[in-house]
Scaffold this active site. Structure first.
Site, short mmCIF file in Angstrom:
data_model
loop_
_atom_site.label_atom_id
_atom_site.label_comp_id
_atom_site.label_asym_id
_atom_site.label_seq_id
_atom_site.Cartn_x
_atom_site.Cartn_y
_atom_site.Cartn_z
N ASN A 1 -3.78 -1.40 -3.78
CA ASN A 1 -2.86 -2.14 -3.43
C ASN A 1 -2.26 -3.57 -4.10
OD1 ASN A 1 -2.16 -0.47 -0.96
ND2 ASN A 1 -1.25 -2.18 0.02
N ASP B 1 -0.24 -2.96 10.54
CA ASP B 1 -1.40 -4.17 9.92
C ASP B 1 -1.38 -4.89 10.74
OD1 ASP B 1 -3.15 -5.77 9.17
OD2 ASP B 1 -2.60 -6.79 7.22
N THR C 1 -5.25 -7.38 -7.66
CA THR C 1 -4.66 -7.90 -8.93
C THR C 1 -6.03 -9.36 -8.89
OG1 THR C 1 -2.86 -8.66 -8.73
CG2 THR C 1 -4.06 -10.29 -9.16
N ASP D 1 4.25 -1.47 3.86
CA ASP D 1 3.09 -1.97 3.01
C ASP D 1 2.64 -3.73 4.73
OD1 ASP D 1 0.54 -3.03 2.07
OD2 ASP D 1 1.70 -4.30 0.58
N GLY E 1 -3.16 -11.92 -3.18
CA GLY E 1 -3.26 -13.25 -4.41
C GLY E 1 -4.13 -13.04 -5.76
N GLU F 1 -5.62 -1.14 9.54
CA GLU F 1 -7.12 -1.53 8.06
C GLU F 1 -7.39 -2.72 9.18
OE1 GLU F 1 -5.20 -4.53 5.63
OE2 GLU F 1 -6.63 -6.57 6.08
N HIS G 1 -6.83 -3.16 -0.68
CA HIS G 1 -5.83 -4.41 -0.67
C HIS G 1 -6.27 -5.40 -1.94
CE1 HIS G 1 -2.49 -3.30 2.56
NE2 HIS G 1 -3.53 -2.49 2.43
N GLY G 2 -5.33 -6.04 -2.46
CA GLY G 2 -5.55 -7.28 -3.31
C GLY G 2 -6.47 -6.90 -4.96
#
Ligand code: 13P
Length: 399
Positions: free
Chosen positions: A231, A104, A212, A82, A182, A134, A209-210
């Site tokens: 992710n 990335d 959460t 990642d 985050g 990305e 991505h991200g």
């Protein structure tokens, strides 16, 4: 066998309208918790290792455990780098056991991002390994508060994404449509219209991505618009941290293992919640039946040496080992000398490739050609060379 080709895995998810979780792991508790959840849910899973986390664990030390967990699982698993920072990181990841890599280069401009990504795609595809690129910028750092990491979301542009995929040949595209790594600051607002347009134009599995902090409904809309890989890390880390705090409060006299008690369980619970929400539960059998098994090839050479003394032979072998081990797709170089003096062939190379594609790319690699033409073939006239596809790679054979 349950290590499978990640491109096949994500294509299955994309075609069938669900997403596979790519869960970042930072310890054995994470590794076991994630695998436990996938096993319980009969789900495919991606074990993801973020280069930004390599300060917390030794990548080369943890990878044999990751690969063993994947190979002994009964559900399909892929192992992914990642946020790889460079071509060198991607080569190291593939040679250490990753069968998917992300490059990335999203922080640099479009032209440079395209250039860096294309170099990774050329190398990785020659190893049979798919690549995630990305475009746009997803701010924040996994496991940290997004607000402590400045930078605005740079949304992925439709025009650039078409050109980027065409010019680089990436297999999956991570898009920026409003998520952050985050914990979320406030309620995230996602640009689903933009996502739909990108999906309609590209027709390849998209990545978010991200993960959460997004709502159940947001996840459903992401998946309905082409997201096949999500992710996820911070929520697992927070669940583990909460458990550890509880353990500290309730343990009178606890040591290290007491304070870590049940972290694996809470990581598994949160992983399982995601797996069910994202639709990958119960998909394991279909994927195992339809996807390529990720098994290595053993490139075997047995040979005799003519014209070098013992010292010269050992020096040629050790130089060869160093040079050949660095070629992309080479997992391991074993060198040996026959136990019996009267063996028909005295020496052996056993070079393990991560995938059959490496048979050709290794043969044509300039470092292999130079070593073989200048140092090996002139002294190894008598030799036999055969490539064997491993029929069934067991955990103890992987390294
Ligand atoms: P979260 O930490 O926000 O879940 O994001 C993880 C991620 O995107 C890893 O690449």
């Amino acid at each position: 066998m349950p290590l499978v080709n990640m491109k096949d895995m994500l294509q299955h998810a994309y075609d069938h309208g669900y997403a596979v979780g790519a869960f970042d792991l930072v310890s054995l508790d994470f590794l076991q918790g994630i695998i436990d959840a996938a096993e319980r849910s009969h789900a495919p899973v991606i074990l993801s290792l973020a280069e930004s986390h390599f300060e917390y664990f030794d990548f080369e030390l943890i990878m044999p455990a990751v690969e063993t967990a994947a190979r002994r699982a009964t559900v399909p698993v892929a192992i992914h780098l990642d946020h790889g920072a460079s071509l060198a990181s991607a080569v190291q990841a593939i040679n250490t056991g990753c069968n998917g890599v992300m490059v990335d280069a999203s922080a640099v401009g479009f032209t440079e991002n395209t250039h860096i990504t294309k170099s990774v795609v050329d190398m990785a595809h020659a190893c049979g390994v798919p690549v995630e690129g990305e475009l746009g910028y997803v701010p924040g750092v996994e496991g940290e508060d997004a607000e402590r990491h400045p930078g605005d979301v740079a949304y992925t542009s439709l025009e650039e994404s078409t050109a980027y995929v065409e010019q680089t040949g990436v297999d999956f595209l991570a898009v920026s449509i409003g998520t952050v790594h985050g914990r979320m600051k406030g309620k995230p607002r996602l640009d689903f219209q933009r996502l739909k347009q990108i999906n309609d134009a590209l027709g390849i599995p998209l990545v978010i991505h991200g993960g959460t902090g997004l709502s159940d409904d947001q996840f459903r809309q992401l998946i309905a618009n082409g997201v096949a890989k999500i992710n996820y890390y911070t929520a697992l880390s927070d669940a583990a941290a909460k458990q550890i705090k509880n353990n500290i409060n309730s343990a009178n006299n606890g040591g290290y293992t007491t304070l870590l008690e049940n972290t694996r369980r809470v990581i598994a619970e949160e992983t399982e919640r995601c797996i069910h929400l994202w639709g990958s539960a119960g998909r394991a059998a279909e994927i195992l039946a339809q996807c390529e098994a990720w098994n290595p090839v053993e490139h075997l050479i047995i040979y005799n040496i003519d014209g070098l003394d013992n010292h010269g032979t050992k020096s040629m072998i050790s130089k060869g080992k160093r040079i050949l081990s660095a070629i992309p797709g080479v997992r391991k170089v074993f060198t040996g000398e026959a136990v019996k003096q009267d063996a028909s062939f005295r020496y052996t190379w056993l070079v393990r490739f991560c995938h059959p594609a490496v048979i050709d790319s290794y043969r044509e690699h300039p470092d292999h050609i130079s070593f073989a033409d200048n140092m090996f073939r002139p002294v190894a006239g008598e030799r036999i060379s055969i490539d064997y596809l491993a029929l069934d790679s067991q955990p103890d054979e992987v390294r």
